[in-house]
Design an enzyme around this catalytic site. Structure first.
Site, PDB file in Angstrom:
ATOM      1  N   LYS A 146     -22.130  31.101   3.498  1.00 16.75           N
ATOM      2  CA  LYS A 146     -21.079  30.176   3.965  1.00 16.75           C
ATOM      3  C   LYS A 146     -19.830  30.930   4.369  1.00 16.75           C
ATOM      4  O   LYS A 146     -19.235  30.673   5.415  1.00 16.75           O
ATOM      5  CB  LYS A 146     -20.788  29.166   2.854  1.00 16.75           C
ATOM      6  CG  LYS A 146     -19.656  28.201   3.132  1.00 16.75           C
ATOM      7  CD  LYS A 146     -18.342  28.604   2.472  1.00 16.75           C
ATOM      8  CE  LYS A 146     -18.427  28.659   0.964  1.00 16.75           C
ATOM      9  NZ  LYS A 146     -17.130  29.008   0.341  1.00 16.75           N
ATOM     10  N   LYS A 153      -9.317  35.669   2.054  1.00 15.74           N
ATOM     11  CA  LYS A 153     -10.582  35.570   1.324  1.00 15.74           C
ATOM     12  C   LYS A 153     -11.773  35.827   2.239  1.00 15.74           C
ATOM     13  O   LYS A 153     -12.752  36.483   1.847  1.00 15.74           O
ATOM     14  CB  LYS A 153     -10.719  34.184   0.667  1.00 15.74           C
ATOM     15  CG  LYS A 153     -12.042  33.978  -0.093  1.00 15.74           C
ATOM     16  CD  LYS A 153     -12.235  35.010  -1.202  1.00 15.74           C
ATOM     17  CE  LYS A 153     -13.624  34.934  -1.848  1.00 15.74           C
ATOM     18  NZ  LYS A 153     -13.837  33.732  -2.629  1.00 15.74           N
ATOM     19  N   SER A 202     -13.162  28.525  -1.524  1.00 20.96           N
ATOM     20  CA  SER A 202     -13.186  29.416  -0.358  1.00 20.96           C
ATOM     21  C   SER A 202     -13.708  28.619   0.824  1.00 20.96           C
ATOM     22  O   SER A 202     -14.911  28.350   0.916  1.00 20.96           O
ATOM     23  CB  SER A 202     -14.085  30.624  -0.624  1.00 20.96           C
ATOM     24  OG  SER A 202     -13.576  31.389  -1.689  1.00 20.96           O
TER      25      SER A 202
END
Length: 298
Positions: A238, A170, A95
């Site tokens: 993140k 995502k 990701s």
């Protein structure tokens, strides 16, 4: 069958690789640190570098924590790019940044190879059960070629669009997950502080419109105080950084995403970067001066 490469045997990668081998595929593997014993016993060929994996495999799957990690796996000395030859395929299931993904794809395609971005959702449980959601950015013909392997690792497999579209999906997924964790944490904290049994409240809500996968899995973690990952807060931070950064570039206000990030930041400030992301509730508890499940005088 194609010979497969797999790089990144962490919490997610290990069960994903194991499922590919259990389906009869031959794997060459590389990871940071030691290759898990179960993967070795299953017959994987261990390589010292990504270049060796790419030399031996027709399709190379990668799943590592962050954008710089993918860059290192692909383009550092001894990386995947050095071992590729025309006609091979790189499938990044990490990701990472959709912008950087497009750059990485262009560099791999210059070598005569195909590139797929295919981040996943479903956590360790989904990886073990082969029930991951896989969001794919790829050309139609390349997607058709790699889809049979995705079907071993996941159930909800969607070609979202071209390169980078999988990563965009995502990031959107992680925004929704974070906000759902916050909502479940806030609701269970409210119920517990009001004097209700949070476990029974969760059970009652599971039968109604508020039911969700987050309430089912992470609500249970909050009630039972089990915050071992799972999916680490540091990784969710993140992902939300990607959302907030892209939002700024597009002129979008993402207020609730920002709030969730601040709650994760509060957890990290209390040595919680390694907690499961359901541990966001601990930041809410700090604000309330009250912990789910403790005796209440309300």
């Amino acid at each position: 069958m194609s010979k497969l490469g797999f790089i990144g045997l962490g919490i997610m990668g290990t069960p994903m690789a194991a499922r590919l081998m259990a389906a009869g595929h031959s794997l060459v593997v590389n990871t940071k640190g030691d290759v898990p014993e179960d993967i070795v016993k299953a017959g994987a060929t261990v390589c010292e570098t990504g270049r060796e994996v790419a030399e031996q495999a027709d399709i190379v799957f990668v799943i590592v924590p962050d954008t710089p990690d993918v860059a290192a796996v692909l383009f550092s000395e001894g990386g995947v790019a050095e071992g590729l030859s025309a006609g091979k395929t790189v499938v990044d299931m990490s990701s990472i940044s959709p912008v950087e993904t497009k750059d990485y794809a262009a560099r791999i395609e210059q070598l005569g190879c195909d590139y797929v971005d295919a981040p996943v959702s479903g956590g360790e449980v989904g990886a073990k059960q082969g029930s991951l959601s896989i969001m794919v950015g790829a050309k139609d013909d390349v997607f058709a070629r790699v889809k049979p392997y995705f079907e071993i690792m996941g159930k909800n497999i969607t070609l979202v669009g071209g390169i980078g579209a999988g990563q965009t999906a995502k990031v959107a997924n992680q925004m929704i997950v974070a906000m759902n964790i916050e909502a479940v944490g806030e609701a269970l904290l409210f119920a517990s502080r009001a004097g209700a049994d949070p476990a029974r409240v969760r059970e009652a809500l599971m039968g109604g419109f508020a039911s969700s996968r987050i309430l089912e899995l992470h609500g249970e973690r909050m009630v039972k105080r089990t915050f071992d990952p799972g999916f680490r807060i540091a990784l969710h931070q993140k992902d939300l950084n990607l959302a907030l950064s892209a939002g700024r570039q597009m002129g979008l206000s993402l207020p609730n995403t920002a709030t969730c990030q601040e709650l994760f930041n509060a957890c990290a400030a209390h040595d919680g970067s390694g907690w499961d992301h359901s541990g966001m509730v601990k930041a809410l508890e700090l604000l309330a001066g009250y912990e789910i499940g403790q005796d209440s005088d309300a």
